[in-house]
Write a protein that holds these residues in place. Structure first.
Motif, PDB file in Angstrom:
ATOM      1  N   THR A  76      -5.002  -4.116 -12.454  1.00  0.00           N
ATOM      2  CA  THR A  76      -5.626  -5.091 -11.555  1.00  0.00           C
ATOM      3  C   THR A  76      -5.061  -4.856 -10.159  1.00  0.00           C
ATOM      4  OG1 THR A  76      -5.660  -6.678 -13.370  1.00  0.00           O
ATOM      5  CG2 THR A  76      -6.076  -7.533 -11.162  1.00  0.00           C
ATOM      6  N   ALA A  77      -5.921  -4.678  -9.219  1.00  0.00           N
ATOM      7  CA  ALA A  77      -5.481  -4.330  -7.864  1.00  0.00           C
ATOM      8  C   ALA A  77      -4.448  -5.316  -7.348  1.00  0.00           C
ATOM      9  CB  ALA A  77      -6.672  -4.286  -6.921  1.00  0.00           C
ATOM     10  N   GLY A  78      -3.329  -4.771  -6.899  1.00  0.00           N
ATOM     11  CA  GLY A  78      -2.285  -5.611  -6.321  1.00  0.00           C
ATOM     12  C   GLY A  78      -2.377  -5.549  -4.814  1.00  0.00           C
ATOM     13  N   ASN A 134      -6.156   0.073  -3.587  1.00  0.00           N
ATOM     14  CA  ASN A 134      -5.098  -0.079  -4.601  1.00  0.00           C
ATOM     15  C   ASN A 134      -4.429   1.259  -4.891  1.00  0.00           C
ATOM     16  OD1 ASN A 134      -3.614  -1.494  -6.587  1.00  0.00           O
ATOM     17  ND2 ASN A 134      -5.089  -0.886  -8.165  1.00  0.00           N
TER      18      ASN A 134
ATOM     19  N   GLU B 288      -2.518 -12.765  -6.618  1.00  0.00           N
ATOM     20  CA  GLU B 288      -2.991 -11.559  -5.937  1.00  0.00           C
ATOM     21  C   GLU B 288      -2.538 -10.296  -6.680  1.00  0.00           C
ATOM     22  OE1 GLU B 288      -4.344 -12.355  -1.725  1.00  0.00           O
ATOM     23  OE2 GLU B 288      -5.252 -12.158  -3.699  1.00  0.00           O
ATOM     24  N   ASN B 289      -1.753 -10.490  -7.713  1.00  0.00           N
ATOM     25  CA  ASN B 289      -1.197  -9.379  -8.487  1.00  0.00           C
ATOM     26  C   ASN B 289      -0.269  -8.500  -7.646  1.00  0.00           C
ATOM     27  OD1 ASN B 289      -1.217  -8.380 -11.204  1.00  0.00           O
ATOM     28  ND2 ASN B 289      -2.212  -6.530 -10.449  1.00  0.00           N
ATOM     29  N   ALA B 290       0.236  -9.088  -6.579  1.00  0.00           N
ATOM     30  CA  ALA B 290       1.080  -8.309  -5.670  1.00  0.00           C
ATOM     31  C   ALA B 290       2.557  -8.432  -6.011  1.00  0.00           C
ATOM     32  CB  ALA B 290       0.849  -8.773  -4.229  1.00  0.00           C
ATOM     33  N   PHE B 291       2.899  -9.432  -6.845  1.00  0.00           N
ATOM     34  CA  PHE B 291       4.310  -9.707  -7.104  1.00  0.00           C
ATOM     35  C   PHE B 291       5.036  -8.472  -7.632  1.00  0.00           C
ATOM     36  CE2 PHE B 291       8.077 -11.944  -8.157  1.00  0.00           C
ATOM     37  CZ  PHE B 291       8.494 -11.481  -9.387  1.00  0.00           C
ATOM     38  N   ARG B 293       4.196  -5.351  -7.487  1.00  0.00           N
ATOM     39  CA  ARG B 293       4.231  -4.268  -6.505  1.00  0.00           C
ATOM     40  C   ARG B 293       5.297  -4.518  -5.445  1.00  0.00           C
ATOM     41  NH1 ARG B 293      -1.606  -1.755  -5.349  1.00  0.00           N
ATOM     42  NH2 ARG B 293      -0.900   0.328  -5.889  1.00  0.00           N
TER      43      ARG B 293
END
Lengths: 236, 453
Positions: A76-78, A134, B288-291, B293
C-alpha cells in the motif's frame, strides 16, 4: 541472471503473530543484479518476509544480512497525500539523507514520468500514478537491494510494462530486486529465480523451469497450472 | 526531525478547515469569555416596582434618620441592576420572560408598617419577590441574592434605628434640646444635670430636714441611671449586627475570579487544540501508510514521537497566544508576565501533546483518535474544576488521584500562576507536567510497537 555471492541473505527466519506462525525457518539468498520473485497463496507470508527484510518487523528467530542500502516499496503506497509529488520525494530523500537531494528528486521525477504533475498533490493522482511515486521513493537512495511488495498492483498494462522495463534496467545495473507478486506471469517472465512460500514455509526455490519439471507433465499446461499442482501435491 | 515537523505544518497549511478552526476557535472563545468578563455581571437584573407613595417618608426619630421612596430604591438598587417596572403585571411578565431573575415589589403600605414597629401594634413590613424557578440553578441564585439583599436592607434599617435609639439615650443621660412635631424645641434636663440639681438642693437643705433622705435617694438613682445607661450605648450599636465575621484564608490563593476564568479558558483551548491535533496527526501517519517508511529510516519511532510533541507545542503556543491577544481587547492581562505565561504554555502544551500522542498511538485511526480524545479530555476537565467540599472526602480523594494522572489540572495551576501574581506557584505544576510528558511519552512509545500492524 546474475551470479556471485549473495548480497542479501536470510537464515531460518521465523515470525509469529499470536497463535499464528507467519514464517517458519525460511532461508534464502540473492545475488547482485538478481531478480528474485516471491510467490505463494494469500497468507503465505510474502509481505511478512519482505517487511522483515526491510526492517519494518523484527523476526522472532533467524537472521538477515544486508551489507548495503536497502530500498523498500510497500504494497500500500506510503505517501503523504496532502503533499505534492516533488514534496514527497524531497521529504523522503531528506529522511534517507540522500546526497545531492535535488538531483535525486529530479531523477526520480523523470523516471516516474510525472514531470508534468510534480506540483500536484499526491492525493489527486490516480492509483497507478501514486504507485509510481511509491516506487520512486523506494529508489531515492539508489539501494543495492530493492524490495517490491506487489509493485504492479493498481497499474494498467502499459504502466506495468514500463515498470518492468525500469526494474529490469535496475537489475541490469546491479541492483538486486526481490519482489512479491500475485501475477504468476510476472514471476515466470521476469524472475531469475522463484521463492515459493506456503503457510509460512519455503516450499520451493529455483527457476520457473525447475518448478515446471517438478510437477507431472499433465498438470503443467502452463506455469499457473504447474504452480497450483505443485502446491496441491505438497498439501498446501 | 525538523523536516517531519515542516511536513506536518505544510499539511496543516493545506487543510484550511483545520487551520480555520485552530484560529477561529480560540479567537471566538476568547471574545466570548472576554465579553462575559468585561460586562459587569456581578449584579443580577431585578425588576423593581415601588408602590410607596412618593410623598411619604419614614422618619426614624426626629428626622435625622429618614428614609423616603427614592432613598429606599437607591439603597436596594446599589446591589442589583434594577429594571423599573410600572406595574405588578409588568414585573411578573419580565420574570416570566427571563428578562430579569426576579422582581422586587415594595408595597404601598411598607412605610406605614415600618412606622408601626415603634408603636404598640407593630406589623411586620413585607416586600414581595416574584421568581421564576424553571431553572434550579437560577432559582438558587435568586434565593441567595434576594435573601442577601433583604438581609442587608434589614441591617441598614436596624443600624439606623439603633443609632437613633442611642441618640435618645444620650439625650436622656446628658440632656439637650429635642424637637417634636407641633411642639417645637423643648429642653430635656437629662439624668446627669438632674443629679447635679438634686445635689445642689441637698446642700441647701437644713441638716435635719426630713426631705433630705428622699432627696438623696432620687439623687443616687439619677446618678446610677446616668452611669449605667452610658454603658448601654455600645450595646445598642451591636444590636444591628451582633455577630461579625472574620474571614481568614488559610489555604489556596486569593486570585481574582476573572484571572481564574481566563486561565480556565486558556487551558481548555490548549487541551482541545493540542490533544486533537497531535492524536490525529500521529494516527494519520498510519492511515497514510507512511509510518513504517518514516520510522525504518533514520528517524525512528522515538524521533517521530518527539516531532509530534514539538508540533503540539508549536500549535499550542500559537493558538494560546492568539487567544490571549483576543482577550486583551476586552479584559486586562498582565503582559509583563509573558515569560511565565510562555513557560506555562510550553509545559501545558508538551504535556497535552504527549497525552495526545498516547491517544493517537492507541487509537491508530484519525476518527477514532479524535473521538477518544474528546471522550477522555472533557470529563477530566470537568473533574478538575470540582471544588473540594462539594463532594464527600472519599470521592474527592479519588478525583484528586484522577486529576493528578492527566495534564489538565497542573496545566491550569501553571496558567493561573503565570497570569496572576496572587495565583498558585508555577514551578510545582511545571514539574508535574514534565512527569506527565515522560509518562505519556512512554505510553505512546509502547503503543507504536503495534502501530505498523
Amino acid at each position: 541472471m546474475a551470479d556471485g555471492a549473495p548480497v542479501i541473505e536470510a537464515r531460518e527466519l521465523g515470525k509469529r503473530f499470536g497463535e499464528r506462525e507467519a514464517l517458519r525457518g525460511v532461508s534464502f539468498g540473492a545475488a547482485p543484479g538478481e531478480l528474485l520473485a516471491v510467490i505463494g497463496p494469500n497468507g503465505a507470508g510474502k509481505t511478512t518476509l519482505l517487511s522483515i527484510l526491510a526492517g519494518i518487523l523484527e523476526p522472532d528467530s533467524g537472521t538477515v544480512s544486508v551489507p548495503g542500502a536497502l530500498g523498500w516499496v510497500p504494497q500500500t503506497a506510503g505517501l503523504y497525500r496532502r503533499l505534492t509529488v516533488a514534496e514527497n520525494l524531497r521529504l523522503f530523500a531528506r529522511l534517507e539523507r540522500v546526497e545531492d537531494l535535488d538531483a535525486a528528486v529530479e531523477r526520480m521525477i523523470e523516471q516516474t514520468g510525472l514531470g508534468e504533475r510534480r506540483d500536484d498533490l499526491v492525493g489527486t493522482l490516480s492509483g497507478g500514478n501514486q504507485q509510481r511515486v511509491n516506487i520512486a521513493i523506494g529508489l531515492l537512495a539508489r539501494p543495492a537491494v530493492l524490495l517490491l511488495d506487489e509493485p504492479s498492483t493498481g497499474l494498467d498494462p502499459r504502466q506495468r510494462e514500463r515498470l518492468w522495463e525500469f526494474v529490469l534496467g535496475l537489475a541490469g545495473a546491479g541492483t538486486t530486486v526481490i519482489y512479491s507478486t500475485h501475477h504468476l506471469l510476472e514471476a515466470e517472465r521476469y524472475g531469475d529465480r522463484l521463492l515459493v512460500l506456503a503457510d509460512g514455509e519455503r516450499v520451493f526455490e529455483g527457476t520457473a523451469e525447475q518448478l515446471h519439471a517438478a510437477v507431472p507433465a499433465a498438470d503443467a499446461r502452463d506455469f499457473e497450472a504447474a504452480f497450483v499442482s505443485f502446491l496441491r501435491e505438497r498439501g498446501h | 526531525m525538523r523536516w517531519l515537523l515542516l511536513k506536518d505544518l505544510q499539511i496543516l497549511r493545506r487543510s484550511p478547515l483545520i487551520v480555520g478552526l485552530l484560529i477561529a476557535y480560540p479567537v471566538a472563545l476568547g471574545l466570548l469569555i472576554g465579553f462575559a468578563l468585561s460586562t459587569d455581571n456581578s449584579k443580577p437584573r431585578v425588576a423593581f416596582l415601588n408602590e410607596v407613595d412618593p410623598s411619604e417618608q419614614f422618619q426614624i426619630g426626629t428626622g435625622e434618620g429618614e428614609i423616603d421612596r427614592d432613598q429606599a430604591r437607591d439603597e436596594l438598587c446599589s446591589r442589583v441592576e434594577c429594571v423599573d417596572a410600572s406595574s405588578r403585571e409588568e414585573a411578573a411578565q419580565m420574570v416570566e420572560d427571563g428578562e430579569v431573575i426576579a422582581a422586587l415589589i415594595l408595597p404601598e403600605d411598607l412605610l406605614d408598617k415600618l412606622r408601626s414597629l415603634a408603636s404598640l401594634n407593630p406589623e411586620q413590613p413585607v416586600v414581595e419577590v416574584l421568581v421564576n424557578q424553571d431553572d434550579p440553578v437560577k432559582a438558587s441564585l435568586v434565593d441567595d441574592r434576594i435573601q442577601a439583599l433583604i438581609t442587608e436592607a434589614n441591617l441598614i434599617l436596624a443600624q439606623q434605628i439603633s443609632d437613633q435609639a442611642a441618640t435618645y439615650l444620650d439625650l436622656l443621660i446628658t440632656g439637650g434640646n429635642f424637637s417634636l412635631p407641633l411642639l417645637g424645641e423643648i429642653d430635656i434636663l437629662g439624668l446627669d444635670r438632674a443629679a447635679e440639681i438634686l445635689r445642689a438642693v441637698d446642700d441647701e437643705l437644713p441638716a435635719d430636714s426630713p426631705a433630705r433622705d428622699s432627696l438623696r435617694q432620687v439623687t443616687r438613682f439619677a446618678q446610677l441611671a446616668g452611669d449605667n445607661l452610658d454603658l448601654a450605648l455600645p450595646l445598642l450599636g451591636a444590636i444591628s449586627q451582633p455577630i461579625e465575621v472574620d474571614k481568614q484564608v488559610i489555604a489556596g490563593n486569593t486570585a481574582e475570579l476573572d484571572d481564574f476564568a481566563i486561565a480556565v479558558a486558556v487551558t481548555v483551548t490548549l487541551m482541545f487544540v493540542t490533544v486533537l491535533l497531535v492524536a490525529g496527526s500521529l494516527a494519520l501517519e498510519r492511515e497514510e501508510n507512511a509510518f513504517a517508511r518514516v520510522t525504518r529510516g533514520l528517524v525512528g519511532p522515538g524521533g517521530l514521537l518527539a516531532e509530534k510533541v514539538a508540533l503540539g507545542v508549536v500549535a499550542s503556543v500559537a493558538v494560546t497566544l492568539l487567544l490571549l491577544v483576543a482577550l486583551t481587547a476586552l479584559v486586562s492581562i498582565d503582559w509583563g508576565r509573558l515569560p511565565l505565561i510562555l513557560l506555562a504554555i510550553l509545559g501545558g502544551g508538551a504535556a497535552f501533546a504527549a497525552f495526545g500522542a498516547a491517544i493517537g498511538g492507541s487509537a491508530r485511526e484519525v476518527r477514532a483518535s479524535s473521538l477518544l480524545a474528546f471522550m477522555v479530555s472533557l470529563p477530566i476537565a470537568f473533574l478538575s474544576l470540582v471544588p473540594s467540599g462539594t463532594v464527600s472526602p472519599g470521592v474527592f480523594d479519588v478525583i484528586e488521584v484522577v486529576r493528578a494522572l492527566f495534564p489538565f489540572d497542573p496545566a491550569l495551576d501553571a496558567m493561573q500562576g503565570a497570569l496572576d501574581a496572587a495565583g498558585p506557584d508555577i514551578w510545582l505544576p511545571l514539574v508535574h507536567l514534565a512527569a506527565i510528558v515522560a509518562a505519556y511519552g512512554l505510553l505512546a512509545r509502547l503503543a507504536l510497537r503495534r502501530f505498523a500492524g
